[in-house]
Scaffold this motif. Structure first.
Motif, PDB file in Angstrom:
ATOM      1  N   TRP A  44      -2.238  14.996  17.087  1.00  0.00           N
ATOM      2  CA  TRP A  44      -0.973  15.393  16.464  1.00  0.00           C
ATOM      3  C   TRP A  44      -0.934  14.971  14.993  1.00  0.00           C
ATOM      4  N   LEU A  45      -1.364  13.744  14.695  1.00  0.00           N
ATOM      5  CA  LEU A  45      -1.390  13.305  13.304  1.00  0.00           C
ATOM      6  C   LEU A  45      -2.303  14.209  12.469  1.00  0.00           C
ATOM      7  N   GLU A  46      -3.410  14.639  13.056  1.00  0.00           N
ATOM      8  CA  GLU A  46      -4.365  15.473  12.333  1.00  0.00           C
ATOM      9  C   GLU A  46      -3.769  16.822  11.968  1.00  0.00           C
ATOM     10  N   THR A  47      -2.976  17.402  12.863  1.00  0.00           N
ATOM     11  CA  THR A  47      -2.463  18.761  12.648  1.00  0.00           C
ATOM     12  C   THR A  47      -1.016  18.799  12.170  1.00  0.00           C
ATOM     13  N   SER A  48      -0.354  17.669  12.114  1.00  0.00           N
ATOM     14  CA  SER A  48       1.093  17.656  11.851  1.00  0.00           C
ATOM     15  C   SER A  48       1.453  17.967  10.414  1.00  0.00           C
ATOM     16  N   GLY A  49       0.587  17.608   9.485  1.00  0.00           N
ATOM     17  CA  GLY A  49       0.929  17.741   8.077  1.00  0.00           C
ATOM     18  C   GLY A  49       1.505  16.481   7.464  1.00  0.00           C
ATOM     19  N   VAL A  50       1.598  15.378   8.231  1.00  0.00           N
ATOM     20  CA  VAL A  50       2.069  14.102   7.676  1.00  0.00           C
ATOM     21  C   VAL A  50       1.114  13.673   6.560  1.00  0.00           C
ATOM     22  N   PRO A  52       8.028  12.928   8.899  1.00  0.00           N
ATOM     23  CA  PRO A  52       8.208  11.915   7.857  1.00  0.00           C
ATOM     24  C   PRO A  52       7.158  12.088   6.761  1.00  0.00           C
ATOM     25  N   ASP A  53       7.330  11.326   5.697  1.00  0.00           N
ATOM     26  CA  ASP A  53       6.320  11.309   4.643  1.00  0.00           C
ATOM     27  C   ASP A  53       5.133  10.431   5.020  1.00  0.00           C
ATOM     28  N   ALA A  54       5.361   9.482   5.931  1.00  0.00           N
ATOM     29  CA  ALA A  54       4.289   8.565   6.330  1.00  0.00           C
ATOM     30  C   ALA A  54       4.519   8.115   7.759  1.00  0.00           C
ATOM     31  N   ARG A 103      -4.846   9.190   3.662  1.00  0.00           N
ATOM     32  CA  ARG A 103      -4.006  10.254   3.111  1.00  0.00           C
ATOM     33  C   ARG A 103      -4.640  11.600   3.471  1.00  0.00           C
ATOM     34  N   ARG A 104      -3.800  12.606   3.579  1.00  0.00           N
ATOM     35  CA  ARG A 104      -4.308  13.920   3.974  1.00  0.00           C
ATOM     36  C   ARG A 104      -5.149  14.506   2.838  1.00  0.00           C
ATOM     37  N   ARG A 105      -6.259  15.126   3.259  1.00  0.00           N
ATOM     38  CA  ARG A 105      -7.143  15.743   2.259  1.00  0.00           C
ATOM     39  C   ARG A 105      -6.410  16.860   1.519  1.00  0.00           C
ATOM     40  N   ASP A 106      -6.717  16.988   0.239  1.00  0.00           N
ATOM     41  CA  ASP A 106      -6.106  18.042  -0.566  1.00  0.00           C
ATOM     42  C   ASP A 106      -6.564  19.430  -0.102  1.00  0.00           C
ATOM     43  N   TRP A 157       0.824  -1.207   0.000  1.00  0.00           N
ATOM     44  CA  TRP A 157       0.000   0.000   0.000  1.00  0.00           C
ATOM     45  C   TRP A 157       0.858   1.257   0.000  1.00  0.00           C
ATOM     46  N   LEU A 158       1.925   1.241   0.780  1.00  0.00           N
ATOM     47  CA  LEU A 158       2.770   2.425   0.826  1.00  0.00           C
ATOM     48  C   LEU A 158       3.519   2.619  -0.490  1.00  0.00           C
ATOM     49  N   ASP A 159       3.717   1.527  -1.219  1.00  0.00           N
ATOM     50  CA  ASP A 159       4.361   1.633  -2.532  1.00  0.00           C
ATOM     51  C   ASP A 159       3.559   2.492  -3.500  1.00  0.00           C
ATOM     52  N   THR A 160       2.271   2.655  -3.260  1.00  0.00           N
ATOM     53  CA  THR A 160       1.438   3.465  -4.154  1.00  0.00           C
ATOM     54  C   THR A 160       1.582   4.956  -3.865  1.00  0.00           C
ATOM     55  N   THR A 161       2.391   5.313  -2.872  1.00  0.00           N
ATOM     56  CA  THR A 161       2.622   6.707  -2.519  1.00  0.00           C
ATOM     57  C   THR A 161       4.059   7.088  -2.863  1.00  0.00           C
ATOM     58  N   ASP A 162       4.383   8.347  -2.641  1.00  0.00           N
ATOM     59  CA  ASP A 162       5.750   8.823  -2.865  1.00  0.00           C
ATOM     60  C   ASP A 162       6.533   8.928  -1.558  1.00  0.00           C
ATOM     61  N   ALA A 163       6.060   8.214  -0.519  1.00  0.00           N
ATOM     62  CA  ALA A 163       6.697   8.306   0.799  1.00  0.00           C
ATOM     63  C   ALA A 163       8.101   7.704   0.764  1.00  0.00           C
TER      64      ALA A 163
END
Length: 401
Positions: free
Chosen positions: A345-351, A326-328, A398-401, A241-247
């Motif tokens: 923290w995950l919600e506001t961090s920007g990860v 991190p990216d993920a 994934r974070r909303r656009d 699954w993570l392979d489908t991202t650019d992390a």
């Protein structure tokens, strides 16, 4: 699967025993979706069903770990559980022998006669709950994917430790694949599995649990998933699954011995934005110093300690996280979930990306509700525990656009 001990009322560890396995799997999927659909929705961002087909397990012969209460006598020990038909406060110590339990991997079940023989040869007196007398409380055995064994004798004191030591050579002759043998000391009269003190008796310090080519190291008091095949699928799924991202960088929170971390350290499938084999930087955090030491051992063996690192600390404490982002992030918390602070923290961090592995959909739903800025991309139930209502769920966000 059907079990004579369940039919006789002697064991109720498998409440779904006798329910056809396809129905078990369908009911688990429906129950998890009833909890998560109101929070996560039912559609992936591309309009397809958010939920992939559940991952089934073998119905029997899947457990790699046996935690056996020892009752009876040294001459005729019983390995299994205390009789559940007696009242806990007035239990006379009678046990049910479960050496023929169908859940254990066959190679694990084959060890039980030899363990009973060693108990007899050493004269280890089983602990009697009613009279609070005797020494041997439990025998805990773990089987590795390569056939290695970890054997632990849980004793009330060290009084019979010399007799146990004298019996170890015979044990090793009977079970030559025993890689780790220890004695654990549990003096308290409590419903505990093990104590704090571990005494090494023979073999190595860790049992190698090789999953998907990664030599994870398990220490005697360490945690490892009890269903080897489904655990391997869980870690591989997270990597795919993570392979489908650019992390290119990942934090592995609640990392244990590195099951997720090492899988995520390399892109394996090559169908995402990064080229096949592109390395990732992984940083893991875990409260257990023993687990972190084991993870560092694996990193050293693989020669990746420069980019796969681990630290001891509390994932919910900001002071234990490094600077930067991190990216993920992958989280694999206990049943209580990650909680308000870490979810916040995950919600506001920007990860940008989160992988959440959960064994409790109730707390997972609560945590996802605290992270409305993240869109569920895909989800899957993996049946780690057939014959019970337990499961593992993996969700990609994934974070909303």
């Amino acid at each position: 699967m059907q079990c004579p001990h369940f039919d006789a009322g002697e064991c109720r560890s498998c409440p779904l025993m006798g329910v056809p396995y396809p129905r078990q799997l369908a009911d688990k999927q429906a129950g998890v979706r009833a909890l998560l659909d109101p929070v996560a929705g039912t559609e992936a961002p591309d309009g397809t069903d958010l939920w992939l087909d559940p991952v089934a397990s073998a119905e029997s012969g899947f457990r790699n770990k046996a935690k056996m209460v020892v009752t009876g006598t040294a001459a005729r020990p019983r390995l299994g559980i205390l009789d559940p038909r007696q009242h806990p406060r007035h239990h006379d110590g009678r046990g049910v022998d479960l050496r023929d339990c169908g859940l254990y991997e066959p190679a694990l079940g084959a060890t039980f006669p030899h363990l009973a023989a060693v108990i007899t040869a050493a004269g280890l007196t089983p602990y009697d709950v009613g009279s609070r007398s005797g020494e041997l409380k439990h025998v805990i055995t773990t089987l590795s994917p390569d056939g290695g064994l970890m054997i632990r004798f849980v004793l009330r004191s060290t009084d019979q430790l010399p007799a146990l030591r004298r019996a170890i050579p015979a044990l090793l002759r009977a079970l030559p694949h025993a890689e780790v043998v220890t004695a654990n000391i549990l003096p308290q009269h409590q419903a505990l599995l093990e104590g704090e003190e571990e005494i090494h008796l023979a073999g190595d310090q860790t049992l190698t649990m090789r999953l998907n080519g990664v030599p994870l190291h398990l220490r005697p008091q360490g945690f490892f998933q009890t269903n080897t095949a489904v655990a391997a699928r869980l870690y591989a799924e997270a990597s795919a699954w993570l392979d489908t991202t650019d992390a290119a960088s990942v934090w592995d929170l609640y990392c244990g011995v590195g099951g997720f971390g090492f899988q995520l350290a390399e892109v394996r499938h090559g169908d995402g934005p990064l080229p096949a084999g592109a390395p990732r930087q992984v940083w893991g955090l875990e409260t257990s110093a023993d687990a972190v030491a084991a993870a560092r051992m694996t990193a050293g063996e693989l020669g990746v300690q420069d980019r796969v690192r681990f630290a001891v600390g509390d994932a919910t404490d900001p002071a234990h996280r490094p600077d930067g982002l991190p990216d993920a992030v992958v989280v694999n918390p206990p049943r209580r979930g990650i909680g308000e602070d870490l979810a916040g923290w995950l919600e506001t961090s920007g990860v940008p990306h989160v992988l959440y592995s959960s064994c409790n959909a109730t707390t997972l739903a609560r945590d996802l509700a605290r992270m409305p800025g993240h869109v569920p991309v895909r989800a899957r139930l993996l049946d780690m525990f057939p014959q019970t209502g337990h499961y593992e769920v993996l969700v990609q966000l994934r974070r909303r656009d």
